[in-house]
Scaffold this active site. Structure first.
Site, PDB file in Angstrom:
ATOM      1  N   GLN A  98     -25.635  -3.635   4.263  1.00 45.80           N
ATOM      2  CA  GLN A  98     -26.702  -4.046   5.185  1.00 45.80           C
ATOM      3  C   GLN A  98     -26.824  -3.015   6.300  1.00 45.80           C
ATOM      4  O   GLN A  98     -27.711  -3.102   7.139  1.00 45.80           O
ATOM      5  CB  GLN A  98     -26.366  -5.401   5.810  1.00 45.80           C
ATOM      6  N   ASP A 101     -26.604   2.861   8.863  1.00 47.71           N
ATOM      7  CA  ASP A 101     -25.994   4.000   9.553  1.00 47.71           C
ATOM      8  C   ASP A 101     -25.637   5.188   8.671  1.00 47.71           C
ATOM      9  O   ASP A 101     -25.156   6.209   9.176  1.00 47.71           O
ATOM     10  CB  ASP A 101     -24.765   3.539  10.352  1.00 47.71           C
ATOM     11  N   HIS A 116     -31.108  -2.770   3.984  1.00 46.03           N
ATOM     12  CA  HIS A 116     -31.925  -2.781   5.203  1.00 46.03           C
ATOM     13  C   HIS A 116     -32.454  -1.392   5.565  1.00 46.03           C
ATOM     14  O   HIS A 116     -32.808  -1.144   6.714  1.00 46.03           O
ATOM     15  CB  HIS A 116     -31.121  -3.378   6.365  1.00 46.03           C
ATOM     16  N   CYS A 127     -48.772   3.504   4.419  1.00 43.30           N
ATOM     17  CA  CYS A 127     -48.685   3.762   2.972  1.00 43.30           C
ATOM     18  C   CYS A 127     -47.249   3.974   2.497  1.00 43.30           C
ATOM     19  O   CYS A 127     -47.010   4.177   1.311  1.00 43.30           O
ATOM     20  CB  CYS A 127     -49.557   4.942   2.577  1.00 43.30           C
ATOM     21  N   SER A 186     -21.160 -10.971   9.076  1.00 42.22           N
ATOM     22  CA  SER A 186     -21.095 -12.343   9.589  1.00 42.22           C
ATOM     23  C   SER A 186     -21.629 -13.339   8.564  1.00 42.22           C
ATOM     24  O   SER A 186     -21.448 -14.544   8.713  1.00 42.22           O
ATOM     25  CB  SER A 186     -21.896 -12.454  10.891  1.00 42.22           C
ATOM     26  N   ALA A 228     -11.317  -4.013   8.893  1.00 47.74           N
ATOM     27  CA  ALA A 228     -11.607  -3.350   7.612  1.00 47.74           C
ATOM     28  C   ALA A 228     -10.829  -2.055   7.429  1.00 47.74           C
ATOM     29  O   ALA A 228     -10.356  -1.769   6.321  1.00 47.74           O
ATOM     30  CB  ALA A 228     -13.108  -3.073   7.538  1.00 47.74           C
TER      31      ALA A 228
HETATM   32  P1  OAD Z   1     -22.854  -8.862  12.565  1.00 47.50           P
HETATM   33  O1  OAD Z   1     -22.756  -8.167  13.872  1.00 47.50           O
HETATM   34  O2  OAD Z   1     -23.657 -10.108  12.465  1.00 47.50           O
HETATM   35  O3  OAD Z   1     -21.401  -9.220  12.052  1.00 47.50           O
HETATM   36  C1  OAD Z   1     -20.359  -8.285  12.048  1.00 47.50           C
HETATM   37  C2  OAD Z   1     -19.165  -8.925  11.400  1.00 47.50           C
HETATM   38  O4  OAD Z   1     -18.135  -7.949  11.349  1.00 47.50           O
HETATM   39  C3  OAD Z   1     -18.607 -10.150  12.147  1.00 47.50           C
HETATM   40  O5  OAD Z   1     -18.350 -11.183  11.244  1.00 47.50           O
HETATM   41  C4  OAD Z   1     -17.284  -9.608  12.733  1.00 47.50           C
HETATM   42  O6  OAD Z   1     -16.263 -10.618  12.790  1.00 47.50           O
HETATM   43  C5  OAD Z   1     -16.926  -8.545  11.741  1.00 47.50           C
HETATM   44  N1  OAD Z   1     -16.075  -7.472  12.268  1.00 47.50           N
HETATM   45  C6  OAD Z   1     -16.003  -7.001  13.535  1.00 47.50           C
HETATM   46  N2  OAD Z   1     -15.129  -5.994  13.608  1.00 47.50           N
HETATM   47  C7  OAD Z   1     -14.633  -5.825  12.349  1.00 47.50           C
HETATM   48  C8  OAD Z   1     -13.702  -4.926  11.769  1.00 47.50           C
HETATM   49  N3  OAD Z   1     -13.095  -3.981  12.487  1.00 47.50           N
HETATM   50  N4  OAD Z   1     -13.438  -5.054  10.455  1.00 47.50           N
HETATM   51  C9  OAD Z   1     -14.053  -5.995   9.700  1.00 47.50           C
HETATM   52  N5  OAD Z   1     -14.961  -6.861  10.198  1.00 47.50           N
HETATM   53  C10 OAD Z   1     -15.239  -6.773  11.495  1.00 47.50           C
HETATM   54  O7  OAD Z   1     -23.373  -7.775  11.511  1.00 47.50           O
HETATM   55  P2  OAD Z   1     -23.960  -7.983  10.053  1.00 47.50           P
HETATM   56  O8  OAD Z   1     -23.352  -9.149   9.368  1.00 47.50           O
HETATM   57  O9  OAD Z   1     -23.871  -6.659   9.389  1.00 47.50           O
HETATM   58  O10 OAD Z   1     -30.237  -6.704   9.953  1.00 47.50           O
HETATM   59  O11 OAD Z   1     -25.470  -8.284  10.385  1.00 47.50           O
HETATM   60  C11 OAD Z   1     -26.354  -8.452   9.326  1.00 47.50           C
HETATM   61  C12 OAD Z   1     -27.731  -8.010   9.687  1.00 47.50           C
HETATM   62  O12 OAD Z   1     -28.127  -8.660  10.899  1.00 47.50           O
HETATM   63  C13 OAD Z   1     -27.848  -6.552  10.062  1.00 47.50           C
HETATM   64  O13 OAD Z   1     -27.957  -5.708   8.937  1.00 47.50           O
HETATM   65  C14 OAD Z   1     -29.122  -6.546  10.851  1.00 47.50           C
HETATM   66  C15 OAD Z   1     -28.967  -7.820  11.676  1.00 47.50           C
HETATM   67  O14 OAD Z   1     -30.119  -8.519  11.889  1.00 47.50           O
HETATM   68  C16 OAD Z   1     -31.304  -5.916  10.109  1.00 47.50           C
HETATM   69  O15 OAD Z   1     -31.327  -4.999  10.893  1.00 47.50           O
HETATM   70  C17 OAD Z   1     -32.438  -6.258   9.201  1.00 47.50           C
END
Ligand code: OAD
Length: 244
Positions: A98, A101, A116, A127, A186, A228
């Site tokens: 997702q 980067d 994403h 377009c 998350s 991670a």
């Molecule tokens: P979130 O910021 O919602 O969640 C990040 C997750 O990583 C959380 O569950 C943390 O507990 C976990 N976390 C933090 N540090 C960590 C580490 N060192 N090792 C492992 N896990 C760790 O980010 P995403 O789930 O990626 O969408 O968010 C999903 C989408 O929401 C993104 O792609 C973005 C946003 O809206 C778009 O931009 C369309």
């Protein structure tokens, strides 16, 4: 580290991985919903949508160029590199991310499905033709040479549907992977959040790596509560020991 997992990985014919912002945390990129999240400092709900871009494309681009700079100055971390090692030992390995980067690709992962989009790419907002030039806001927001539409970042904004080929590929990966690893997400943003459930329904061994429990944790076969980089580095080390 769970020894059973290493055996499963070494013997797996197929392995899928779903990553979220948490995998890039150790590289210094704030997660979205964490306490230092990008979302909090810059209210992206306001900026990462098409209406905001229509209203003030320059402001939206300023925010994206700021994020591009942030990302340009960081490197993949041990977690990204460990996945490259896993890619080498499993015949059918596929990574779904997702994250926008680009760090999985920079680390050397070959099979990356970007759900994403990718913040380093630009495209026409009308377009969708890729734009390969540099964004120089002093000259205004660039326009498409084909249709004169405004150029935008090639990412999925709030309210937009995901690239059809990417989500289709992700569903296929979730349905056919023997092992499905979920790292640093998350698990609240659809449709990505459904992928581990699809994998579990198709009898995959589901592993989650996340210091915090999520809506996915309950259906996992193995939950690893380490960050991670630590967890995946340990897995990588054990795999290399097994290979030697
Ligand atoms: P979130 O910021 O919602 O969640 C990040 C997750 O990583 C959380 O569950 C943390 O507990 C976990 N976390 C933090 N540090 C960590 C580490 N060192 N090792 C492992 N896990 C760790 O980010 P995403 O789930 O990626 O969408 O968010 C999903 C989408 O929401 C993104 O792609 C973005 C946003 O809206 C778009 O931009 C369309």
């Amino acid at each position: 580290m769970d020894k059973g997992l290493i055996e499963l990985v070494m013997n797996a014919n197929s392995l899928g991985v779903l990553t979220g912002a948490g995998i890039s945390a150790a590289s210094g990129i704030p997660t979205f919903r964490g306490k230092d999240g990008l979302w909090k400092k810059h209210r992206p709900e306001e900026l990462a949508n098409y209406q905001a871009f229509q209203k003030d494309p320059r402001l939206v681009w300023e925010w994206y160029l700021w994020r591009r700079e942030l990302i340009k100055n960081v490197n993949p971390n041990a977690a990204h590199y460990a996945l490259v090692t896993i890619e080498k030992v499993v015949e059918n390995y596929n990574l779904i991310t997702q994250n926008v980067d680009n760090l999985h690709t920079l680390a050397g992962n070959q099979k990356v499905t970007e759900l994403h989009g990718n913040i380093m790419r630009s495209k026409c907002s009308v377009c969708s033709k890729p734009f390969l030039g540099k964004i120089n806001l002093n000259a205004g927001v660039p326009k498409c040479e084909q249709c004169n539409g405004l150029i935008r970042p090639d990412v999925v904004w709030f309210g937009e549907i995901l690239p059809q080929n990417a989500i289709q590929k992700a569903y296929e990966i979730a349905m056919r992977s023997e092992i499905f690893m979920v790292v640093g997400t998350s698990g609240v943003v659809e449709p990505a959040a459904s992928l581990p459930f699809i994998a579990a329904n198709n009898n995959a061994y589901v592993v989650e790596i996340n210091p915090q429990k999520t809506p996915i944790t309950d259906i996992t076969d193995l939950y690893i509560s380490d960050p991670a980089d630590k967890a995946l580095q340990e897995i990588e080390k054990k795999i290399i020991e097994r290979l030697n």
